[in-house]
Design a protein around this motif. Structure first.
Motif, PDB file in Angstrom:
ATOM      1  N   ARG A  77       0.833  -1.198   0.000  1.00 49.14           N
ATOM      2  CA  ARG A  77       0.000   0.000   0.000  1.00 49.14           C
ATOM      3  C   ARG A  77       0.871   1.252   0.000  1.00 49.14           C
ATOM      4  NH1 ARG A  77      -5.040  -0.830   4.018  1.00 49.14           N
ATOM      5  NH2 ARG A  77      -6.095   0.382   2.405  1.00 49.14           N
ATOM      6  N   TYR A  78       0.402   2.272  -0.698  1.00 50.39           N
ATOM      7  CA  TYR A  78       1.098   3.546  -0.811  1.00 50.39           C
ATOM      8  C   TYR A  78       0.067   4.657  -0.664  1.00 50.39           C
ATOM      9  CZ  TYR A  78       4.903   0.944  -3.111  1.00 50.39           C
ATOM     10  OH  TYR A  78       5.918   0.068  -3.399  1.00 50.39           O
ATOM     11  N   GLY A  79       0.446   5.769  -0.051  1.00 55.90           N
ATOM     12  CA  GLY A  79      -0.529   6.849   0.048  1.00 55.90           C
ATOM     13  C   GLY A  79       0.080   8.180   0.440  1.00 55.90           C
ATOM     14  N   THR A  80      -0.659   9.231   0.120  1.00 53.29           N
ATOM     15  CA  THR A  80      -0.254  10.597   0.461  1.00 53.29           C
ATOM     16  C   THR A  80      -0.980  11.024   1.725  1.00 53.29           C
ATOM     17  OG1 THR A  80      -0.075  11.110  -1.897  1.00 53.29           O
ATOM     18  CG2 THR A  80      -0.195  12.987  -0.384  1.00 53.29           C
ATOM     19  N   LEU A  81      -0.221  11.312   2.762  1.00 55.95           N
ATOM     20  CA  LEU A  81      -0.823  11.759   4.024  1.00 55.95           C
ATOM     21  C   LEU A  81      -1.247  13.222   3.896  1.00 55.95           C
ATOM     22  CD1 LEU A  81       1.781  10.090   6.393  1.00 55.95           C
ATOM     23  CD2 LEU A  81      -0.676   9.547   6.328  1.00 55.95           C
ATOM     24  N   ARG A  82      -2.493  13.458   4.328  1.00 55.92           N
ATOM     25  CA  ARG A  82      -3.051  14.811   4.242  1.00 55.92           C
ATOM     26  C   ARG A  82      -2.148  15.826   4.957  1.00 55.92           C
ATOM     27  NH1 ARG A  82      -8.003  15.308   2.646  1.00 55.92           N
ATOM     28  NH2 ARG A  82      -8.486  13.145   3.089  1.00 55.92           N
ATOM     29  N   GLU A  83      -1.596  15.417   6.113  1.00 53.40           N
ATOM     30  CA  GLU A  83      -0.786  16.381   6.883  1.00 53.40           C
ATOM     31  C   GLU A  83       0.503  16.755   6.133  1.00 53.40           C
ATOM     32  OE1 GLU A  83      -0.129  14.230  10.516  1.00 53.40           O
ATOM     33  OE2 GLU A  83       1.656  13.237   9.732  1.00 53.40           O
ATOM     34  N   GLU A  84       1.047  15.803   5.332  1.00 58.04           N
ATOM     35  CA  GLU A  84       2.253  16.076   4.534  1.00 58.04           C
ATOM     36  C   GLU A  84       1.977  17.196   3.523  1.00 58.04           C
ATOM     37  OE1 GLU A  84       5.452  14.915   3.682  1.00 58.04           O
ATOM     38  OE2 GLU A  84       5.513  14.065   5.680  1.00 58.04           O
ATOM     39  N   LEU A  85       0.794  17.089   2.927  1.00 58.40           N
ATOM     40  CA  LEU A  85       0.421  18.050   1.887  1.00 58.40           C
ATOM     41  C   LEU A  85       0.018  19.390   2.514  1.00 58.40           C
ATOM     42  CD1 LEU A  85       0.117  18.024  -1.154  1.00 58.40           C
ATOM     43  CD2 LEU A  85      -2.231  17.258  -0.870  1.00 58.40           C
ATOM     44  N   ASP A  86      -0.868  19.326   3.509  1.00 57.97           N
ATOM     45  CA  ASP A  86      -1.431  20.552   4.083  1.00 57.97           C
ATOM     46  C   ASP A  86      -0.363  21.423   4.742  1.00 57.97           C
ATOM     47  OD1 ASP A  86      -3.818  19.696   3.203  1.00 57.97           O
ATOM     48  OD2 ASP A  86      -4.709  19.264   5.159  1.00 57.97           O
ATOM     49  N   ARG A  87       0.571  20.759   5.445  1.00 56.02           N
ATOM     50  CA  ARG A  87       1.628  21.519   6.138  1.00 56.02           C
ATOM     51  C   ARG A  87       2.374  22.396   5.119  1.00 56.02           C
ATOM     52  NH1 ARG A  87       6.553  19.077   7.084  1.00 56.02           N
ATOM     53  NH2 ARG A  87       5.620  17.015   6.937  1.00 56.02           N
ATOM     54  N   ARG A  88       2.607  21.856   3.930  1.00 53.66           N
ATOM     55  CA  ARG A  88       3.386  22.597   2.933  1.00 53.66           C
ATOM     56  C   ARG A  88       2.532  23.631   2.199  1.00 53.66           C
ATOM     57  NH1 ARG A  88       5.728  17.373   3.187  1.00 53.66           N
ATOM     58  NH2 ARG A  88       7.965  17.599   3.525  1.00 53.66           N
ATOM     59  N   THR A  89       1.334  23.238   1.796  1.00 54.45           N
ATOM     60  CA  THR A  89       0.497  24.203   1.072  1.00 54.45           C
ATOM     61  C   THR A  89       0.061  25.337   2.013  1.00 54.45           C
ATOM     62  OG1 THR A  89      -1.440  22.816   1.409  1.00 54.45           O
ATOM     63  CG2 THR A  89      -0.362  22.626  -0.710  1.00 54.45           C
ATOM     64  N   ASP A  90      -0.203  25.022   3.292  1.00 55.82           N
ATOM     65  CA  ASP A  90      -0.589  26.071   4.242  1.00 55.82           C
ATOM     66  C   ASP A  90       0.519  27.093   4.417  1.00 55.82           C
ATOM     67  OD1 ASP A  90      -2.942  24.752   4.555  1.00 55.82           O
ATOM     68  OD2 ASP A  90      -2.575  24.021   6.598  1.00 55.82           O
ATOM     69  N   ALA A  91       1.778  26.626   4.280  1.00 60.53           N
ATOM     70  CA  ALA A  91       2.911  27.543   4.399  1.00 60.53           C
ATOM     71  C   ALA A  91       3.177  28.265   3.071  1.00 60.53           C
ATOM     72  CB  ALA A  91       4.156  26.779   4.849  1.00 60.53           C
ATOM     73  N   GLY A  92       2.342  27.971   2.064  1.00 60.08           N
ATOM     74  CA  GLY A  92       2.453  28.681   0.788  1.00 60.08           C
ATOM     75  C   GLY A  92       3.438  28.064  -0.192  1.00 60.08           C
ATOM     76  N   HIS A  93       3.913  26.842   0.108  1.00 62.27           N
ATOM     77  CA  HIS A  93       4.883  26.213  -0.791  1.00 62.27           C
ATOM     78  C   HIS A  93       4.189  25.385  -1.863  1.00 62.27           C
ATOM     79  CE1 HIS A  93       8.101  27.333   1.873  1.00 62.27           C
ATOM     80  NE2 HIS A  93       7.519  26.722   2.881  1.00 62.27           N
ATOM     81  N   PRO A  94       4.662  25.466  -3.105  1.00 58.32           N
ATOM     82  CA  PRO A  94       4.176  24.508  -4.098  1.00 58.32           C
ATOM     83  C   PRO A  94       4.720  23.114  -3.759  1.00 58.32           C
ATOM     84  CG  PRO A  94       5.887  25.909  -5.055  1.00 58.32           C
ATOM     85  CD  PRO A  94       5.675  26.373  -3.644  1.00 58.32           C
ATOM     86  N   VAL A  95       3.908  22.089  -3.999  1.00 56.40           N
ATOM     87  CA  VAL A  95       4.257  20.728  -3.589  1.00 56.40           C
ATOM     88  C   VAL A  95       4.190  19.769  -4.769  1.00 56.40           C
ATOM     89  CG1 VAL A  95       3.682  18.853  -1.985  1.00 56.40           C
ATOM     90  CG2 VAL A  95       3.160  21.194  -1.365  1.00 56.40           C
ATOM     91  N   VAL A  96       5.128  18.826  -4.797  1.00 51.13           N
ATOM     92  CA  VAL A  96       5.118  17.772  -5.813  1.00 51.13           C
ATOM     93  C   VAL A  96       4.727  16.449  -5.151  1.00 51.13           C
ATOM     94  CG1 VAL A  96       6.454  16.523  -7.556  1.00 51.13           C
ATOM     95  CG2 VAL A  96       7.109  18.831  -6.918  1.00 51.13           C
TER      96      VAL A  96
END
Ligand code: 5GP
Length: 189
Positions: A77-96
């Motif tokens: 199983r593989y997955g993207t954790l919401r907190e990984e994404l939100d922490r970066r987008t909330d800080a205004g960073h573009p994310v890959v």
């Protein structure tokens, strides 16, 4: 506006190398660290390459709604954790996000504004050579990854952008151009 870039395509196509080069060219891009139930390969570090979770912990976090997307790939199983994404987008960073095709489809539904880029191999033979040559998977794993790759390659036209990874430098230039153009388009719609 924070941007999310999804880079998808078959295993062995060179997504990891392309993303490393893309981030060298555009250092503001941050990479979301995925979770997986597969075992670490030699040199892989927990929290850097992946969050390595056991199957129970992964299932618990699926039930808790902690994933933006998750998929089963080659029995793991593989997955993207919401907190990984939100922490970066909330800080205004573009994310890959570097994910396989089923996950990319889920992101397309959940976040239609995310920019999706499919990386294609020049041929299936090249993919086989790369998967065998990197020596990270046994013959059975390589065969399984190639079977999945055939379906993934068939899905390439679902994606807004496609880059063929024949020549690494040319592919990196194409990726950089796509990210710059999409960033400019979102800043001045
Ligand atoms: P690997 O075992 O080679 O590291 O990864 C196997 C496949 O899973 C690759 O195609 C990789 O891009 C994909 N993958 C890695 N992280 C994620 C994730 O968070 N979600 C999904 N859906 N696929 C992922």
């Amino acid at each position: 506006m924070a941007r999310v870039f999804v880079i998808t395509g078959p295993s062995g196509v060179g997504k990891g190398t392309l993303i490393r080069k893309l981030r060298e060219a555009l250092p503001e891009l941050e990479l979301s660290v995925s979770a997986t139930t597969r075992s670490p390969r030699t040199g892989e570090q927990h929290g850097v390459d992946y969050h390595f979770l056991d199957a129970d912990e992964f299932a618990r976090r699926v039930d808790a709604g902690d994933f933006v997307e998750h998929a089963e790939y080659s029995g793991r199983r593989y997955g993207t954790l919401r907190e990984e994404l939100d922490r970066r987008t909330d800080a205004g960073h573009p994310v890959v996000l570097e994910i396989e095709v089923q996950g990319a489809r889920q992101v397309r539904t959940a976040m239609p504004e995310a920019v999706q880029i499919f990386i294609a191999p020049p041929s299936t033979d090249t993919l086989r050579e790369r998967l065998t040559g990197r020596g990270t998977d046994d013959d059975e794993q390589v065969a399984a990854r190639l079977r999945v790759a055939v379906d993934e390659i068939a899905a390439q036209n679902e994606f807004r952008h496609k880059v063929i990874n024949a020549d690494l430098d040319a592919a990196v230039r194409e990726l950089v151009d796509i990210v710059r153009a999409e960033t400019a388009a979102q800043a001045h719609p």
